[in-house]
Design a protein around this motif. Sequence first.
Motif, PDB file in Angstrom:
ATOM      1  N   VAL A   1       0.816  -1.213   0.000  1.00 34.34           N
ATOM      2  CA  VAL A   1       0.000   0.000   0.000  1.00 34.34           C
ATOM      3  C   VAL A   1       0.851   1.264   0.000  1.00 34.34           C
ATOM      4  N   GLU A   2       1.836   1.339   0.887  1.00 37.08           N
ATOM      5  CA  GLU A   2       2.673   2.538   0.976  1.00 37.08           C
ATOM      6  C   GLU A   2       3.398   2.822  -0.337  1.00 37.08           C
ATOM      7  N   LYS A   3       3.993   1.775  -0.902  1.00 36.04           N
ATOM      8  CA  LYS A   3       4.702   1.938  -2.180  1.00 36.04           C
ATOM      9  C   LYS A   3       3.741   2.352  -3.276  1.00 36.04           C
ATOM     10  N   CYS A   4       2.551   1.773  -3.268  1.00 35.11           N
ATOM     11  CA  CYS A   4       1.547   2.098  -4.275  1.00 35.11           C
ATOM     12  C   CYS A   4       1.169   3.575  -4.207  1.00 35.11           C
ATOM     13  N   ILE A   5       1.000   4.097  -2.993  1.00 38.28           N
ATOM     14  CA  ILE A   5       0.639   5.508  -2.822  1.00 38.28           C
ATOM     15  C   ILE A   5       1.745   6.412  -3.355  1.00 38.28           C
ATOM     16  N   LYS A   6       2.983   6.076  -3.054  1.00 35.75           N
ATOM     17  CA  LYS A   6       4.120   6.876  -3.542  1.00 35.75           C
ATOM     18  C   LYS A   6       4.160   6.868  -5.074  1.00 35.75           C
ATOM     19  N   ASP A   7       3.928   5.690  -5.655  1.00 34.56           N
ATOM     20  CA  ASP A   7       3.943   5.574  -7.121  1.00 34.56           C
ATOM     21  C   ASP A   7       2.819   6.393  -7.743  1.00 34.56           C
ATOM     22  N   ILE A   8       1.636   6.359  -7.118  1.00 31.99           N
ATOM     23  CA  ILE A   8       0.493   7.121  -7.632  1.00 31.99           C
ATOM     24  C   ILE A   8       0.776   8.614  -7.577  1.00 31.99           C
TER      25      ILE A   8
END
Length: 284
Positions: A62-69
């Motif tokens: 989730v955290e990585k996904c948010i940063k990527d978004i």
Amino acid sequence: MLVRFWGFLYSNYLRFWLKWVWRLLTGKCELQRVCEGVKAGAQRTLSIGNGGNAVHVEEAEVEKCIKDIMKEKKIEQKDTGFKTNLHISLLQISGYKKLYLNVENLRKVPYDSDNEEHEEQLIELWNLLMPHENLKARISKQWCDIGFQGDDPKTDFRGMGLLGLVNLVYFSKHYTDEARQILSHSNHPKLGYSYAIVGINLTEMAYSLLKNGALKSHLYNVVSGLPQMEHFHQFYCYLVYEFDKFWFEEEPESIMHFNQYREKFHEKVKGLLLDCDAMLTLQN
């Protein structure tokens, strides 16, 4: 035909340009507008899920996904409100999927009379519901007193496996007075029903609502993060309590009409769950 044409036109052409115009006017992408302008809970999370934004992300990602978004959408890192709101919604989405897998795994576990833990839970159910009556033997007609079909309850758990027993024990342990009251209702001379069998039937109802996604609105409203097994059990408790009220309000002619009224109750619950603000809970 015209409706389908406009739907195709919107999905494939107009939506892109409308999003582009809104971004130009507000300086924010669609995901930002949803996270900031849509009510927290089911309304926001369902909007994100239905929009196809990072729906398949796992909890650990989730955290990585948010940063990527944020990098892809060119959203400033200082926008902490966006990060917090998106984090909650992504946890809810990934948690729902994980909860279903956990419930399914428990359902697949068959009741095993040679398993000491299984047997202990079954005896605990008896003691919670019948505190003033000793169980004379493991195989006994006494089991019918709490709504099982025969001398050995293990045969009644075939459809829902250990999940059916765990649900029954959870309700009896956390809502003991209500469980004993409903058991007493189930012995009504005219409107009585088999308490344990109906309880297992309601486990199947809760399971099916979870499986087909109908429980999303409820769980996204009651849990600000990862839905857990505890929340599934709590929803089951709601079903047991509400079904008992429903049954006596409807006053069926006999237990032979159970399937008809069970389906009517099922439709009622599904209708309630269509509300994005649904919160079907049973509080102490």
